[in-house]
Design an enzyme around this catalytic site. Structure first.
Site, PDB file in Angstrom:
ATOM      1  N   ASP A   8      79.206  58.825  -4.024  1.00 41.74           N
ATOM      2  CA  ASP A   8      78.148  59.818  -4.178  1.00 41.74           C
ATOM      3  C   ASP A   8      77.246  59.358  -5.322  1.00 41.74           C
ATOM      4  O   ASP A   8      77.379  58.235  -5.836  1.00 41.74           O
ATOM      5  CB  ASP A   8      78.716  61.236  -4.366  1.00 41.74           C
ATOM      6  N   CYS A  65      83.300  58.535  -7.002  1.00 39.82           N
ATOM      7  CA  CYS A  65      82.426  59.650  -7.389  1.00 39.82           C
ATOM      8  C   CYS A  65      82.461  59.730  -8.901  1.00 39.82           C
ATOM      9  O   CYS A  65      82.880  58.766  -9.557  1.00 39.82           O
ATOM     10  CB  CYS A  65      82.824  60.955  -6.697  1.00 39.82           C
ATOM     11  N   THR A  67      84.284  61.543 -11.043  1.00 38.22           N
ATOM     12  CA  THR A  67      85.650  61.521 -11.574  1.00 38.22           C
ATOM     13  C   THR A  67      86.656  60.834 -10.654  1.00 38.22           C
ATOM     14  O   THR A  67      87.769  60.528 -11.077  1.00 38.22           O
ATOM     15  CB  THR A  67      86.151  62.963 -11.761  1.00 38.22           C
ATOM     16  N   HIS A  98     103.951  50.571  -4.256  1.00 35.77           N
ATOM     17  CA  HIS A  98     104.859  51.679  -3.960  1.00 35.77           C
ATOM     18  C   HIS A  98     104.316  52.656  -2.925  1.00 35.77           C
ATOM     19  O   HIS A  98     105.099  53.290  -2.214  1.00 35.77           O
ATOM     20  CB  HIS A  98     105.175  52.463  -5.242  1.00 35.77           C
ATOM     21  N   HIS A 133     110.528  52.019  -0.374  1.00 39.43           N
ATOM     22  CA  HIS A 133     109.292  52.806  -0.352  1.00 39.43           C
ATOM     23  C   HIS A 133     108.831  53.138   1.067  1.00 39.43           C
ATOM     24  O   HIS A 133     108.070  54.074   1.271  1.00 39.43           O
ATOM     25  CB  HIS A 133     108.173  52.062  -1.085  1.00 39.43           C
TER      26      HIS A 133
END
Ligand code: RB5
Length: 143
Positions: A8, A65, A67, A98, A133
């Site tokens: 964004d 974005c 954050t 993982h 995993h």
């Protein structure tokens, strides 16, 4: 690998720089936008990367974005997407080893360019460790 990348307005500038960086590493980059710093809605951009990954048109996706939070929230609503919001080389590596993350999410307002490049290089070069995993990833798909 073929990599879809989207951002964004909060991640636009970092995305532009990372495209050249990823290409220089030998990968093919498909840029789904945004294409200017004008305000856009991150779910609309994120959906394009998610659809490219789920449609097998690309190998992995990268979403940016401000954050990284909004992008990771939206991407993880899709079955088959394992989006990891990472902050450094360690979390980027672990998200592959993982968690077999197929989408890397980053926050352009919380990362420097150097850290972001390290994360991308490590994330693209790290394979899923499998083993113990693998059943955990299968459980994620069964929720
Ligand atoms: C845009 O201002 C910002 O909210 C967005 O880039 C992102 O950080 C949302 O999670």
């Amino acid at each position: 690998m073929k990599i879809a990348i989207g951002a964004d307005h909060g991640g636009f500038e970092l995305k532009e720089g990372l495209k050249a960086f990823i290409t220089a590493l030998g990968h093919t980059v498909s840029d789904v936008g945004c294409y200017s710093p004008d305000s856009v809605h991150y779910p609309e951009i994120g959906k394009k990367v998610v659809q490219a990954v789920l449609g097998k048109g690309v190998d992995r996706g990268i979403l940016i974005c401000g954050t990284g939070i909004g992008m990771s929230m939206m991407a993880n609503r899709y079955k088959g997407i394992r989006a990891a919001l990472c902050h450094d080389g360690y979390t980027a590596r672990m998200s592959r080893e993982h968690n077999d993350a197929n989408v890397l999410c980053m926050g352009a307002r919380v990362l420097g360019v150097g850290v972001a490049e390290d994360m991308v290089r490590i994330w693209l070069n790290t394979e899923f460790a499998g083993g113990r995993h693998a059943c955990r990833i299968a459980m994620l798909e069964d929720l």
